[in-house]
Design a protein around this motif. Structure first.
Motif, PDB file in Angstrom:
ATOM      1  N   ASP A 170       0.825  -1.212   0.000  1.00  0.00           N
ATOM      2  CA  ASP A 170       0.000   0.000   0.000  1.00  0.00           C
ATOM      3  C   ASP A 170       0.860   1.265   0.000  1.00  0.00           C
ATOM      4  OD1 ASP A 170      -2.195  -1.626  -0.011  1.00  0.00           O
ATOM      5  OD2 ASP A 170      -2.713  -1.311   2.108  1.00  0.00           O
ATOM      6  N   HIS A 171       1.949   1.255   0.783  1.00  0.00           N
ATOM      7  CA  HIS A 171       2.815   2.443   0.828  1.00  0.00           C
ATOM      8  C   HIS A 171       3.602   2.602  -0.475  1.00  0.00           C
ATOM      9  CE1 HIS A 171       2.239   4.129   4.838  1.00  0.00           C
ATOM     10  NE2 HIS A 171       2.072   2.894   5.262  1.00  0.00           N
ATOM     11  N   LEU A 172       4.008   1.497  -1.083  1.00  0.00           N
ATOM     12  CA  LEU A 172       4.687   1.586  -2.375  1.00  0.00           C
ATOM     13  C   LEU A 172       3.742   2.119  -3.453  1.00  0.00           C
ATOM     14  CD1 LEU A 172       6.768  -1.720  -2.404  1.00  0.00           C
ATOM     15  CD2 LEU A 172       7.659   0.609  -2.192  1.00  0.00           C
ATOM     16  N   GLN A 173       2.514   1.651  -3.445  1.00  0.00           N
ATOM     17  CA  GLN A 173       1.550   2.142  -4.428  1.00  0.00           C
ATOM     18  C   GLN A 173       1.252   3.620  -4.219  1.00  0.00           C
ATOM     19  OE1 GLN A 173      -1.705  -0.677  -4.001  1.00  0.00           O
ATOM     20  NE2 GLN A 173      -0.931  -1.966  -5.653  1.00  0.00           N
ATOM     21  N   ARG A 174       1.170   4.024  -2.946  1.00  0.00           N
ATOM     22  CA  ARG A 174       0.947   5.446  -2.661  1.00  0.00           C
ATOM     23  C   ARG A 174       2.136   6.285  -3.129  1.00  0.00           C
ATOM     24  NH1 ARG A 174      -1.922   9.739  -2.939  1.00  0.00           N
ATOM     25  NH2 ARG A 174      -1.765  11.191  -1.189  1.00  0.00           N
ATOM     26  N   ALA A 175       3.337   5.786  -2.904  1.00  0.00           N
ATOM     27  CA  ALA A 175       4.537   6.492  -3.362  1.00  0.00           C
ATOM     28  C   ALA A 175       4.524   6.642  -4.877  1.00  0.00           C
ATOM     29  CB  ALA A 175       5.791   5.744  -2.922  1.00  0.00           C
ATOM     30  N   SER A 176       4.111   5.579  -5.568  1.00  0.00           N
ATOM     31  CA  SER A 176       4.068   5.621  -7.029  1.00  0.00           C
ATOM     32  C   SER A 176       2.972   6.565  -7.531  1.00  0.00           C
ATOM     33  CB  SER A 176       3.839   4.206  -7.581  1.00  0.00           C
ATOM     34  OG  SER A 176       4.083   4.164  -8.964  1.00  0.00           O
ATOM     35  N   GLU A 177       1.875   6.659  -6.805  1.00  0.00           N
ATOM     36  CA  GLU A 177       0.826   7.619  -7.167  1.00  0.00           C
ATOM     37  C   GLU A 177       1.340   9.052  -7.046  1.00  0.00           C
ATOM     38  OE1 GLU A 177      -2.391   6.857  -4.528  1.00  0.00           O
ATOM     39  OE2 GLU A 177      -2.909   4.917  -5.401  1.00  0.00           O
ATOM     40  N   LEU A 178       2.098   9.307  -5.976  1.00  0.00           N
ATOM     41  CA  LEU A 178       2.615  10.652  -5.731  1.00  0.00           C
ATOM     42  C   LEU A 178       3.739  11.012  -6.693  1.00  0.00           C
ATOM     43  CD1 LEU A 178       2.607  10.529  -1.830  1.00  0.00           C
ATOM     44  CD2 LEU A 178       1.172  12.009  -3.240  1.00  0.00           C
ATOM     45  N   ASN A 179       4.494   9.994  -7.124  1.00  0.00           N
ATOM     46  CA  ASN A 179       5.579  10.236  -8.080  1.00  0.00           C
ATOM     47  C   ASN A 179       5.712   9.036  -9.021  1.00  0.00           C
ATOM     48  OD1 ASN A 179       7.819  10.930  -9.530  1.00  0.00           O
ATOM     49  ND2 ASN A 179       9.243  10.977  -7.808  1.00  0.00           N
ATOM     50  N   PRO A 180       4.970   9.032 -10.128  1.00  0.00           N
ATOM     51  CA  PRO A 180       4.987   7.887 -11.053  1.00  0.00           C
ATOM     52  C   PRO A 180       6.319   7.695 -11.761  1.00  0.00           C
ATOM     53  CG  PRO A 180       3.084   9.334 -11.438  1.00  0.00           C
ATOM     54  CD  PRO A 180       4.021  10.069 -10.539  1.00  0.00           C
TER      55      PRO A 180
END
Length: 291
Positions: A170-180
């Motif tokens: 979940d945190h990795l996906q959130r990080a990727s959402e914030l910076n693809p």
């Protein structure tokens, strides 16, 4: 604010020691400071104290120096000791860099004791937590929290490691959402998929007890994340190339597996990690050719 007060405010900034030291090299910062101060004068933003503005500039200089040192491939202990001077801060950008430095010292230095390594792994996790608490919208805070909670799991047993799986994802996906466009985050998502696609039966049984429906993934999903990372930042990491080879090997795609093992072997060796990746790729390439 009167004109006289406004110019006294500018003089207060200009007289700060850190501003004087960096005037020539950081003239662009003066432009930023001037525009910020003028905005305050015009009532465009909420007023801040001179000390707060000086601290903001100081933090920016700390971050720039940390990035310069990191990109210079210095020994991890040098960067770690440098950044530890600034650990009392609420700036997420500094906190996650301390986290990264502690982790690099723990995992990338060969001649480190087991006790120090463990202490640094837990310290890195604590700094990641502080970074996330400081700024929940900072992609790197989410990324390093996910990475370090995984590292801590290595010391706390299989059950804890598996139970953290969804938190990590979940945190990795959130990080990727914030910076693809962050290749490291995409690589980590690929690793997450690879681990659960390749999970042994006994671990899957444990995961079933913990979650009911355990985390699952596939090798094609892992390959897609690794390839996304390469598209974002080609040839950025020897381990990403190695993992592409290993993933395609699992998918019985010999041609692509051989391609990425060869690229790993010819990757410029800068770190011990690069050297280890090369050795593993050489062994796996022989295995693929022998099949």
């Amino acid at each position: 604010m009167t004109s006289a007060k406004f110019f006294r405010f500018l003089r207060c900034i200009a007289n700060a020691p850190i501003f004087k030291r960096s005037y020539v090299q950081h003239s662009t910062k003066f432009a930023l400071l001037s525009s910020s101060a003028f905005a305050i004068y015009k009532g465009c933003v909420h007023p801040v104290t001179c000390q707060q503005l000086k601290q903001k500039v100081n933090n920016k200089l700390i971050i720039e120096e940390a990035d310069r040192m990191y990109n210079s491939n210095l020994h991890p202990r040098e960067l770690y000791q440098h950044l530890k001077q600034y650990e009392i801060t609420s700036d997420a950008e500094i906190l996650w860099r301390i986290c990264r430095a502690a982790r690099d010292l723990a995992l990338k230095v060969v001649d480190i004791s087991k006790d120090e390594k463990k202490a640094l792994v837990y310290e890195a996790f604590e700094f990641a937590k502080k970074a996330l608490e400081a700024d929940d919208y900072n992609f790197a805070s989410h990324k390093w929290y996910a990475i370090t909670i995984g590292d801590v799991g290595d010391y706390e047993g299989t059950k804890i490691k598996i139970s953290n799986a969804f938190i990590i994802r979940d945190h990795l996906q959130r990080a990727s959402e914030l910076n693809p466009k962050d290749a490291t985050t995409l690589h980590c998502l690929g690793m997450w998929c690879f681990v659960f696609a390749d999970m042994p039966g006994w671990q899957r049984t444990i995961a079933s007890f913990i979650f009911g429906t355990p985390p699952t993934s596939t090798f094609p999903e892992a390959a897609e994340y690794f390839m996304q990372a390469e598209r974002v930042d080609p040839n950025f990491y020897s381990i990403n190339l190695l993992m592409l080879g290993k993933t395609y090997m699992k998918m019985n795609d010999k041609k692509r597996a051989m391609l990425f093992f060869d690229r790993t072997i010819h990757y410029p060796i800068v770190t011990a990690e690069d050297e280890q990746a090369k050795k593993e790729a050489e062994e796996l390439l022989k295995e693929v050719i022998g099949k």
